[in-house]
Design a protein around this motif. Structure first.
Motif, PDB file in Angstrom:
ATOM      1  N   GLU A 195       0.654  -1.485  -0.271  1.00  0.00           N
ATOM      2  CA  GLU A 195       0.394   0.060   0.223  1.00  0.00           C
ATOM      3  C   GLU A 195       0.936   1.717   0.279  1.00  0.00           C
ATOM      4  OE1 GLU A 195      -3.465   2.188   2.926  1.00  0.00           O
ATOM      5  OE2 GLU A 195      -2.939   0.304   3.739  1.00  0.00           O
ATOM      6  N   ALA A 196       2.462   0.970   0.291  1.00  0.00           N
ATOM      7  CA  ALA A 196       2.957   2.251   0.679  1.00  0.00           C
ATOM      8  C   ALA A 196       3.908   2.724  -0.715  1.00  0.00           C
ATOM      9  CB  ALA A 196       4.226   2.176   1.993  1.00  0.00           C
ATOM     10  N   LEU A 197       4.612   1.917  -0.991  1.00  0.00           N
ATOM     11  CA  LEU A 197       4.711   1.501  -2.302  1.00  0.00           C
ATOM     12  C   LEU A 197       4.417   2.388  -3.342  1.00  0.00           C
ATOM     13  CD1 LEU A 197       6.582  -2.114  -2.216  1.00  0.00           C
ATOM     14  CD2 LEU A 197       7.917   0.294  -0.944  1.00  0.00           C
ATOM     15  N   GLY A 198       5.166   3.951  -3.239  1.00  0.00           N
ATOM     16  CA  GLY A 198       5.478   4.551  -4.804  1.00  0.00           C
ATOM     17  C   GLY A 198       4.128   5.597  -3.683  1.00  0.00           C
ATOM     18  N   ARG A 199       3.890   6.242  -3.230  1.00  0.00           N
ATOM     19  CA  ARG A 199       3.403   7.127  -2.211  1.00  0.00           C
ATOM     20  C   ARG A 199       4.443   8.063  -1.922  1.00  0.00           C
ATOM     21  NH1 ARG A 199      -2.193   5.043   0.519  1.00  0.00           N
ATOM     22  NH2 ARG A 199      -3.327   3.990  -1.188  1.00  0.00           N
ATOM     23  N   LEU A 258       5.467   9.556   0.954  1.00  0.00           N
ATOM     24  CA  LEU A 258       6.534   9.386   2.823  1.00  0.00           C
ATOM     25  C   LEU A 258       4.651  10.461   3.348  1.00  0.00           C
ATOM     26  CD1 LEU A 258       8.256   7.903   4.993  1.00  0.00           C
ATOM     27  CD2 LEU A 258       9.933  10.304   4.921  1.00  0.00           C
ATOM     28  N   SER A 259       4.715  11.361   3.491  1.00  0.00           N
ATOM     29  CA  SER A 259       3.767  11.951   4.051  1.00  0.00           C
ATOM     30  C   SER A 259       2.300  11.302   4.068  1.00  0.00           C
ATOM     31  CB  SER A 259       3.503  13.277   3.474  1.00  0.00           C
ATOM     32  OG  SER A 259       2.756  13.043   2.874  1.00  0.00           O
ATOM     33  N   GLU A 260       2.215  10.658   3.183  1.00  0.00           N
ATOM     34  CA  GLU A 260       1.411   9.207   3.607  1.00  0.00           C
ATOM     35  C   GLU A 260       1.294   7.934   4.576  1.00  0.00           C
ATOM     36  OE1 GLU A 260      -0.778   8.254  -0.370  1.00  0.00           O
ATOM     37  OE2 GLU A 260      -0.121   9.735  -1.209  1.00  0.00           O
ATOM     38  N   VAL A 261       2.346   8.243   4.771  1.00  0.00           N
ATOM     39  CA  VAL A 261       2.638   6.924   5.334  1.00  0.00           C
ATOM     40  C   VAL A 261       2.805   7.635   6.773  1.00  0.00           C
ATOM     41  CG1 VAL A 261       4.269   5.337   6.399  1.00  0.00           C
ATOM     42  CG2 VAL A 261       4.068   5.849   4.383  1.00  0.00           C
ATOM     43  N   TYR A 262       3.253   8.822   6.950  1.00  0.00           N
ATOM     44  CA  TYR A 262       3.535   9.779   9.093  1.00  0.00           C
ATOM     45  C   TYR A 262       3.359  11.300   8.288  1.00  0.00           C
ATOM     46  CZ  TYR A 262       8.535   9.060   8.281  1.00  0.00           C
ATOM     47  OH  TYR A 262       9.248   9.527   7.710  1.00  0.00           O
ATOM     48  N   GLN A 263       2.905  11.739   9.797  1.00  0.00           N
ATOM     49  CA  GLN A 263       3.288  13.179   9.003  1.00  0.00           C
ATOM     50  C   GLN A 263       4.602  13.435  10.781  1.00  0.00           C
ATOM     51  OE1 GLN A 263       2.192  15.581   6.991  1.00  0.00           O
ATOM     52  NE2 GLN A 263       0.885  14.923   6.273  1.00  0.00           N
ATOM     53  N   PRO A 264       5.747  13.996  10.057  1.00  0.00           N
ATOM     54  CA  PRO A 264       6.806  14.281  11.227  1.00  0.00           C
ATOM     55  C   PRO A 264       6.956  15.540  12.029  1.00  0.00           C
ATOM     56  CG  PRO A 264       7.947  15.355   8.772  1.00  0.00           C
ATOM     57  CD  PRO A 264       6.337  14.435   8.919  1.00  0.00           C
ATOM     58  N   ARG A 265       7.060  15.982  13.017  1.00  0.00           N
ATOM     59  CA  ARG A 265       6.849  16.589  14.146  1.00  0.00           C
ATOM     60  C   ARG A 265       8.331  16.820  14.593  1.00  0.00           C
ATOM     61  NH1 ARG A 265       2.769  16.650  11.269  1.00  0.00           N
ATOM     62  NH2 ARG A 265       0.978  17.331  12.065  1.00  0.00           N
ATOM     63  N   TRP A 266       8.790  18.592  14.887  1.00  0.00           N
ATOM     64  CA  TRP A 266      10.105  18.333  15.612  1.00  0.00           C
ATOM     65  C   TRP A 266       9.982  18.897  16.699  1.00  0.00           C
ATOM     66  CZ3 TRP A 266      13.333  16.479  12.467  1.00  0.00           C
ATOM     67  CH2 TRP A 266      13.839  16.336  10.715  1.00  0.00           C
ATOM     68  N   LEU A 267      10.963  18.388  17.436  1.00  0.00           N
ATOM     69  CA  LEU A 267      11.146  18.553  19.361  1.00  0.00           C
ATOM     70  C   LEU A 267      11.581  19.797  19.666  1.00  0.00           C
ATOM     71  CD1 LEU A 267      12.493  15.077  20.613  1.00  0.00           C
ATOM     72  CD2 LEU A 267       9.779  15.846  20.649  1.00  0.00           C
ATOM     73  N   ARG A 268      12.512  20.270  18.595  1.00  0.00           N
ATOM     74  CA  ARG A 268      12.863  21.593  18.413  1.00  0.00           C
ATOM     75  C   ARG A 268      12.811  22.370  17.044  1.00  0.00           C
ATOM     76  NH1 ARG A 268      15.290  18.176  21.773  1.00  0.00           N
ATOM     77  NH2 ARG A 268      16.615  17.557  20.097  1.00  0.00           N
TER      78      ARG A 268
END
Length: 466
Positions: free
Chosen positions: A96-100, A102-112
């Motif tokens: 399901e993930a291949l070719g999609r 990366l933002s459709e797998v997870y959204q990054p958030r930064w600590l700093r």
């Protein structure tokens, strides 16, 4: 719209076929040049059988078995590889993930904020490692630790990134809970104003809370002070032997805890009174290995106690030399103090008189009356005054006046009584003599038939018979 003619349909199919042929030729060219390790057909990844096929297969098998999530993306942030651990971690199948994106797998958030800037420089550095937050598609938040490497082709051109991602959510929660616990502990120790210590008896190592600086002027991390031996050198000479003996006896007797009050020298040279309360921990062989406890500043309490003791000594000194017998009771009527003159007069001792024993020195005929008068006044918090007979040391009885006034504290709370007992035997005897003489005079004058009138020089009538 008119129907598509067969000629137009044929031309459209020819264009599509030509595009697929061109794509195939491009793929074949890449294969011949060794530019591809795998081909994606639909949603399936095929490792290529080439001179590097064994190596490719080995790498694929190794990445699939890694317990951390492994994700590979191309230059357009499309997922080109996702191992089993990543499927489980992000709740998404590789197909399901291949070719999609990366933002459709997870959204990054930064600590700093600086972490995002550092990651942006990955293209130049080629490597990034750090912690951040990944927001999954289902809304779940993961705290992760990532190692990201820039991938390059055989010509050195960037062709994507490989990330090894470890879920550290539980560790982060544990660290956060520990941090909150430490903060609460620090606030608690600050609130109670006590130094908390953890003493590893063998070897002699001790950790103390930061309240040590308030108590003795030393920072807990100053060199040379992280031992109990250092602390013992600062005990007051009059307390040192006794204090060490208390701890030694507690350990020798396998006591669960010990307590002591002693003086310890401040950094500025003055001595501070403290109360030391420690819990002792033993190993399976019964050896004391650790003590956890607190040291509290009781300097103010000791000063107040000393002041009260001096005040009480002055009071006792004055009371013992006063011409009357002085007594003090608590709110429940219990007698807590009798001056020395009471013991000398009655022959009682502190053991027989304090409490309610003083009532035993009262004449049997007066005891019930005197006791009732005292407790009635005590219940009403009223002034107290009563006359009764008091047994002397030689067994005879003397008349006495017992009077007292209630004591109250600054909040108007009843504390008891302070009173005095005065020997009025001579006055009673004088009253009895006067009464006797008066009765005798009346008897004599009544026997005289003539009227008798006695007047003073200034004309006041002093006596007349019938």
């Amino acid at each position: 719209m008119s129907r598509e003619t067969k000629a137009e349909q044929g031309r459209r199919e020819m264009v599509g076929l030509q595009a697929r042929l061109e794509e195939a030729e491009e793929t074949l060219r890449a294969l011949r040049n060794g530019e591809l390790d795998a081909v994606i057909v639909g949603e399936q990844v095929y490792l290529l059988e080439s001179a590097e096929s064994a190596s490719n297969r080995l790498r694929g098998d190794a990445l699939a078995l890694v317990h951390d999530a492994v994700i590979v993306v191309d230059n357009e942030e499309r997922v080109t590889y996702l191992n089993l651990a990543a499927e489980q971690q992000y709740s998404i199948m590789a197909t399901e993930a291949l070719g999609r994106k990366l933002s459709e797998v997870y959204q990054p958030r930064w600590l700093r904020p600086e972490d995002e800037a550092t990651f942006a420089a990955l293209a130049e550095q080629g490597y990034w490692r750090g912690e951040n937050i990944h927001l999954k598609r289902n809304g779940e938040t993961l705290y992760v630790e990532s190692s990201v490497n820039l991938l390059r082709d055989h010509k050195g051109a960037p062709m994507g990134r490989l990330a090894i991602i470890r879920d550290i959510t539980e560790r982060h929660q544990a660290e956060q809970a520990l941090r909150q616990s430490e903060e609460r502990f620090a606030l608690a120790t600050q609130a109670v104003g006590a130094v908390i210590y953890d003493w590893q008896i063998i070897p002699d190592r001790i950790e103390r809370s930061r309240e040590l600086s308030n108590l003795l002027g030393f920072a807990p991390d100053e060199p040379g002070i992280a031992t109990n031996a250092w602390y013992l050198t600062r005990l007051h000479p009059e307390d040192a032997v006794r204090t060490q003996q208390i701890i030694a006896d507690a350990i020798a007797n396998h006591a669960p805890r010990f307590e002591d009050e002693y003086r310890v020298r401040h950094k500025d040279g003055r001595y501070v009174w403290v109360r030391d309360s420690g819990v002792l921990l033993y190993d399976d062989q019964g050896t004391a290995v650790r003590s956890v406890g607190s040291i509290r500043n009781i300097d103010l309490r000791k000063t107040v106690e000393e002041t009260l003791r001096e005040s009480e000594d002055r009071f006792r000194n004055m009371a013992d030399h006063a011409p009357v017998m002085v007594w003090v009771t608590e709110a429940d009527g219990t007698c807590t103090y009798l001056s020395q003159s009471w013991y000398e007069f009655t022959g009682q001792t502190p053991e027989t008189s304090l409490g309610f024993g003083w009532l035993d020195a009262t004449h049997p005929d007066d005891k019930a009356f005197a006791e009732q008068a005292f407790f009635t006044a005590n219940e009403k918090r009223a002034l107290f005054r009563v006359e009764y007979r008091l047994r002397r040391q030689d067994g005879t009885y003397a008349w006495a006046i017992d009077s007292a006034q209630p004591r109250f504290d600054a909040q108007d709370v009843f504390l008891g009584y302070i009173g005095s007992v005065i020997d009025i035997t001579e006055r009673k005897q004088a009253e009895e003599n006067l009464k006797y003489q008066t009765t005798l005079l009346e008897a004599l004058t009544e026997s005289i038939l003539d009227g008798i009138l006695i007047v003073s020089i200034d004309g006041r009538m002093l006596y007349s018979n019938q």
